[in-house]
Motif scaffolding. Structure first.
Motif, PDB file in Angstrom:
ATOM      1  N   PHE A   8     -36.262  84.208  42.305  1.00 36.84           N
ATOM      2  CA  PHE A   8     -37.079  83.416  41.408  1.00 36.84           C
ATOM      3  C   PHE A   8     -37.439  82.065  42.009  1.00 36.84           C
ATOM      4  O   PHE A   8     -38.440  81.468  41.653  1.00 36.84           O
ATOM      5  N   LEU A   9     -36.603  81.561  42.928  1.00 39.58           N
ATOM      6  CA  LEU A   9     -36.923  80.302  43.571  1.00 39.58           C
ATOM      7  C   LEU A   9     -38.071  80.454  44.549  1.00 39.58           C
ATOM      8  O   LEU A   9     -38.815  79.519  44.801  1.00 39.58           O
ATOM      9  N   LEU A  10     -38.235  81.614  45.105  1.00 40.20           N
ATOM     10  CA  LEU A  10     -39.188  81.799  46.190  1.00 40.20           C
ATOM     11  C   LEU A  10     -40.556  82.271  45.725  1.00 40.20           C
ATOM     12  O   LEU A  10     -41.559  82.034  46.375  1.00 40.20           O
ATOM     13  N   ILE A  11     -40.630  82.991  44.603  1.00 40.71           N
ATOM     14  CA  ILE A  11     -41.919  83.520  44.174  1.00 40.71           C
ATOM     15  C   ILE A  11     -42.110  83.299  42.686  1.00 40.71           C
ATOM     16  O   ILE A  11     -41.169  83.064  41.940  1.00 40.71           O
ATOM     17  N   SER A  12     -43.364  83.359  42.282  1.00 43.39           N
ATOM     18  CA  SER A  12     -43.679  83.277  40.862  1.00 43.39           C
ATOM     19  C   SER A  12     -43.668  84.671  40.265  1.00 43.39           C
ATOM     20  O   SER A  12     -44.019  85.644  40.923  1.00 43.39           O
TER      21      SER A  12
ATOM     22  N   ARG B 159     -30.375  67.458  34.483  1.00 41.95           N
ATOM     23  CA  ARG B 159     -30.039  67.894  35.842  1.00 41.95           C
ATOM     24  C   ARG B 159     -29.888  69.412  35.925  1.00 41.95           C
ATOM     25  O   ARG B 159     -29.854  69.966  37.026  1.00 41.95           O
ATOM     26  N   GLN B 160     -29.773  70.080  34.782  1.00 46.79           N
ATOM     27  CA  GLN B 160     -29.448  71.503  34.759  1.00 46.79           C
ATOM     28  C   GLN B 160     -30.613  72.330  34.217  1.00 46.79           C
ATOM     29  O   GLN B 160     -30.523  72.967  33.176  1.00 46.79           O
ATOM     30  N   VAL B 161     -31.713  72.297  34.932  1.00 46.33           N
ATOM     31  CA  VAL B 161     -32.893  73.065  34.555  1.00 46.33           C
ATOM     32  C   VAL B 161     -32.674  74.522  34.966  1.00 46.33           C
ATOM     33  O   VAL B 161     -32.441  74.819  36.142  1.00 46.33           O
ATOM     34  N   SER B 162     -32.735  75.413  34.014  1.00 45.73           N
ATOM     35  CA  SER B 162     -32.438  76.813  34.312  1.00 45.73           C
ATOM     36  C   SER B 162     -33.664  77.715  34.299  1.00 45.73           C
ATOM     37  O   SER B 162     -33.657  78.788  34.900  1.00 45.73           O
ATOM     38  N   LEU B 163     -34.721  77.293  33.617  1.00 52.55           N
ATOM     39  CA  LEU B 163     -35.955  78.082  33.601  1.00 52.55           C
ATOM     40  C   LEU B 163     -37.134  77.139  33.685  1.00 52.55           C
ATOM     41  O   LEU B 163     -37.159  76.086  33.031  1.00 52.55           O
ATOM     42  N   VAL B 164     -38.107  77.510  34.517  1.00 52.02           N
ATOM     43  CA  VAL B 164     -39.363  76.768  34.610  1.00 52.02           C
ATOM     44  C   VAL B 164     -40.503  77.760  34.490  1.00 52.02           C
ATOM     45  O   VAL B 164     -40.587  78.724  35.245  1.00 52.02           O
ATOM     46  N   MET B 165     -41.365  77.520  33.524  1.00 48.66           N
ATOM     47  CA  MET B 165     -42.554  78.337  33.318  1.00 48.66           C
ATOM     48  C   MET B 165     -43.767  77.414  33.408  1.00 48.66           C
ATOM     49  O   MET B 165     -43.787  76.347  32.778  1.00 48.66           O
ATOM     50  N   GLN B 166     -44.752  77.812  34.176  1.00 51.05           N
ATOM     51  CA  GLN B 166     -45.964  77.015  34.324  1.00 51.05           C
ATOM     52  C   GLN B 166     -47.167  77.884  33.970  1.00 51.05           C
ATOM     53  O   GLN B 166     -47.415  78.909  34.602  1.00 51.05           O
ATOM     54  N   ALA B 167     -47.873  77.479  32.913  1.00 52.97           N
ATOM     55  CA  ALA B 167     -49.016  78.238  32.413  1.00 52.97           C
ATOM     56  C   ALA B 167     -48.666  79.708  32.218  1.00 52.97           C
ATOM     57  O   ALA B 167     -49.400  80.614  32.601  1.00 52.97           O
TER      58      ALA B 167
ATOM     59  N   THR C 183     -46.353  81.510  33.594  1.00 53.35           N
ATOM     60  CA  THR C 183     -45.747  82.190  34.738  1.00 53.35           C
ATOM     61  C   THR C 183     -44.381  81.587  35.055  1.00 53.35           C
ATOM     62  O   THR C 183     -44.262  80.370  35.193  1.00 53.35           O
ATOM     63  N   ILE C 184     -43.379  82.435  35.135  1.00 53.66           N
ATOM     64  CA  ILE C 184     -42.036  81.960  35.471  1.00 53.66           C
ATOM     65  C   ILE C 184     -41.986  81.652  36.969  1.00 53.66           C
ATOM     66  O   ILE C 184     -42.283  82.510  37.800  1.00 53.66           O
ATOM     67  N   VAL C 185     -41.609  80.429  37.301  1.00 49.52           N
ATOM     68  CA  VAL C 185     -41.470  80.046  38.712  1.00 49.52           C
ATOM     69  C   VAL C 185     -40.014  79.787  39.073  1.00 49.52           C
ATOM     70  O   VAL C 185     -39.681  79.624  40.249  1.00 49.52           O
ATOM     71  N   LYS C 186     -39.144  79.757  38.071  1.00 48.14           N
ATOM     72  CA  LYS C 186     -37.715  79.623  38.332  1.00 48.14           C
ATOM     73  C   LYS C 186     -36.961  80.208  37.147  1.00 48.14           C
ATOM     74  O   LYS C 186     -37.314  79.948  35.988  1.00 48.14           O
TER      75      LYS C 186
ATOM     76  N   HIS D 204     -41.875  68.760  48.918  1.00 52.16           N
ATOM     77  CA  HIS D 204     -41.600  67.846  47.809  1.00 52.16           C
ATOM     78  C   HIS D 204     -42.168  68.387  46.501  1.00 52.16           C
ATOM     79  O   HIS D 204     -41.531  68.291  45.447  1.00 52.16           O
ATOM     80  N   ALA D 205     -43.368  68.951  46.563  1.00 52.00           N
ATOM     81  CA  ALA D 205     -43.996  69.497  45.353  1.00 52.00           C
ATOM     82  C   ALA D 205     -43.165  70.642  44.784  1.00 52.00           C
ATOM     83  O   ALA D 205     -42.930  70.725  43.573  1.00 52.00           O
ATOM     84  N   LYS D 206     -42.704  71.529  45.654  1.00 56.67           N
ATOM     85  CA  LYS D 206     -41.883  72.658  45.209  1.00 56.67           C
ATOM     86  C   LYS D 206     -40.569  72.165  44.601  1.00 56.67           C
ATOM     87  O   LYS D 206     -40.138  72.653  43.543  1.00 56.67           O
ATOM     88  N   ASN D 207     -39.937  71.185  45.235  1.00 59.49           N
ATOM     89  CA  ASN D 207     -38.664  70.675  44.726  1.00 59.49           C
ATOM     90  C   ASN D 207     -38.825  70.070  43.330  1.00 59.49           C
ATOM     91  O   ASN D 207     -37.969  70.249  42.454  1.00 59.49           O
ATOM     92  N   SER D 208     -39.909  69.343  43.115  1.00 53.57           N
ATOM     93  CA  SER D 208     -40.133  68.756  41.798  1.00 53.57           C
ATOM     94  C   SER D 208     -40.415  69.828  40.761  1.00 53.57           C
ATOM     95  O   SER D 208     -39.924  69.756  39.631  1.00 53.57           O
ATOM     96  N   LEU D 209     -41.204  70.827  41.131  1.00 54.93           N
ATOM     97  CA  LEU D 209     -41.490  71.918  40.193  1.00 54.93           C
ATOM     98  C   LEU D 209     -40.212  72.619  39.764  1.00 54.93           C
ATOM     99  O   LEU D 209     -39.996  72.885  38.576  1.00 54.93           O
ATOM    100  N   LEU D 210     -39.343  72.924  40.715  1.00 51.30           N
ATOM    101  CA  LEU D 210     -38.100  73.619  40.394  1.00 51.30           C
ATOM    102  C   LEU D 210     -37.145  72.742  39.588  1.00 51.30           C
ATOM    103  O   LEU D 210     -36.227  73.257  38.940  1.00 51.30           O
TER     104      LEU D 210
END
Length: 416
Positions: free
Chosen positions: A9-13, A401-409, A411-414, A111-117
């Protein structure tokens, strides 16, 4: 060691192939906290947010249980520099002088990827700092799906008064790259604003004050008529201007000129903050940058008394809160590591802001101030920029500090 699933999940959407119901312990909707809420995502948008008992679940809905977690809008970072990395790794001067724009752009993708995650789904980048329009092209590669990252609002090179910015320390026969584009006079200022907008800047950043000489305190840079002209040129094009300003006079000129946000504001006085409140101008205090730089210079935080710079920053932040100025979340990340955006939130709480107001600042308020109509809230019809964190950040901001899920529009990216 991360599991293979986590790394995947860290590597692909992962696109959502059907409607998905997110079922956390609680939902922060951008303004308030709710127990017993669920959120239904359909495509790239939120189709329902509310009590589970009031939802008739569509057929073939995928259910994601998020026990122990808080669901909230994706974080909107208000002040970042994707083309910079921490100054204790490489001094700012050396980044501008010795790292090519190509190298810095490559770093910027990381840097962009790190902030998104870390849960930052939208980011306002406040200047390429000597890398030209690399931020504009980084934005394009993200939009084109070439690299992962937050949706970006970018300032391009930023604008400074001739002679006021760095790197400095060279004799007059040496021409060095500068961290921003210098101008003098109304006509040149207008032309530069128009050129930067034409080259892809979403807004204009100006430096209303700065250090004219090494070791000197900041002084105002642009004349009032220069600021007025730059704001007029930007607003006539449907854009806006923000101002780096830390002195009372620099802030006053920027405020009277009609900028939309003041960045830093270290020396703000009660009358200056009252003027900001009256004019509807927001403050982006960038607490974490000053905290990081002071530590880079030798302050042993927690072991030594606060330096004057930290005490003054705390006082100005508290004065801004007392005056009722809108305070937007933005840490000047790049001065410190991308992906550690939460450091600004923690300092906002440490300096006296309630955690829920910090979360409002980082979501719905930033969306309002930055003209992002369908972001910053968990609400039907809004874009499904959604994150979840372990615990309850309205009670303990360290949960960010403990973000476990990130969805953007949608789409799950993490997903951990």
């Amino acid at each position: 060691m991360k599991s293979l699933t986590t790394l995947y999940f860290l590597l692909i959407s992962v696109p959502l192939l059907s409607q998905t119901l997110l079922r956390p312990d609680r939902v922060f909707d951008g303004n308030n906290i709710h127990e017993g809420w669920v959120v239904l995502v359909d495509g790239d948008s939120i189709s329902y947010a509310g009590k589970s008992t009031e939802l008739q679940l569509p057929k073939n809905t995928k259910i994601v249980d998020l026990k122990g977690e808080t669901l909230m809008p994706g974080i909107i970072e208000g002040h970042s520099h994707l083309l910079l990395h921490p100054y204790n790794e490489t001094d700012w001067n050396d980044q501008v002088l010795k790292e090519s724009p190509v190298e810095r752009a490559i770093r910027g993708t990381v840097h962009a990827k790190n902030s998104l995650l870390a849960g930052v789904t939208t980011m306002r980048d406040l200047g390429a700092e000597g890398a030209g329009y690399a931020d504009v092209y980084l934005k394009k590669t993200i939009e084109d799906g070439i690299v992962p990252g937050p949706r970006l609002l970018v300032a391009g090179p930023a604008i400074v008064a001739t002679g006021a910015y760095g790197p400095k320390g060279f004799h007059d026969g040496v021409t060095v790259p500068l961290g921003a584009e210098p101008v003098s006079g109304v006509n040149e200022a207008i032309a530069t604003v128009r050129r930067q907008l034409g080259n892809g800047a979403d807004f204009i950043k100006i430096y209303a004050d700065y250090r004219w000489g090494k070791g000197e305190p900041s002084q105002p840079t642009f004349l009032q008529q220069e600021i007025d002209a730059m704001v007029a040129a930007a607003t006539s094009a449907g854009r806006y201007v923000v101002a780096h300003a830390s002195t009372p006079e620099g802030m006053r000129r920027a405020i009277m000129g009609g900028v939309e946000t003041i960045e830093h504001g270290d020396g703000g006085t009660k009358s200056i903050f009252q003027l900001m409140k009256e004019k509807g101008i927001a403050l982006c205090p960038t607490l974490a940058a000053g905290d990081a730089i002071t530590q880079y210079r030798g302050w042993q935080k927690g072991k030594e008394p606060e330096p004057e710079r930290i005490s003054q920053k705390k006082k100005s932040f508290q004065l801004a809160m007392e005056t009722g100025v809108d305070i937007v979340f933005g840490g000047d990340v790049g001065v410190f590591a991308h992906g550690e955006n939460y450091r600004e939130m923690e300092l906002m709480v440490a300096y006296g802001m309630q955690p829920i107001h910090v979360l409002i600042s980082a979501t719905s308020l930033n969306a309002k101030v930055f003209h992002l109509d369908k972001l910053g809230c968990i609400k039907k019809g809004f874009l499904a920029d959604i994150i979840t964190v372990k615990g309850d950040p309205t009670k303990d901001i360290h949960s960010m500090r403990q973000v476990s899920l990130v969805m953007q529009a949608g789409t799950i990216v993490k997903k951990n």
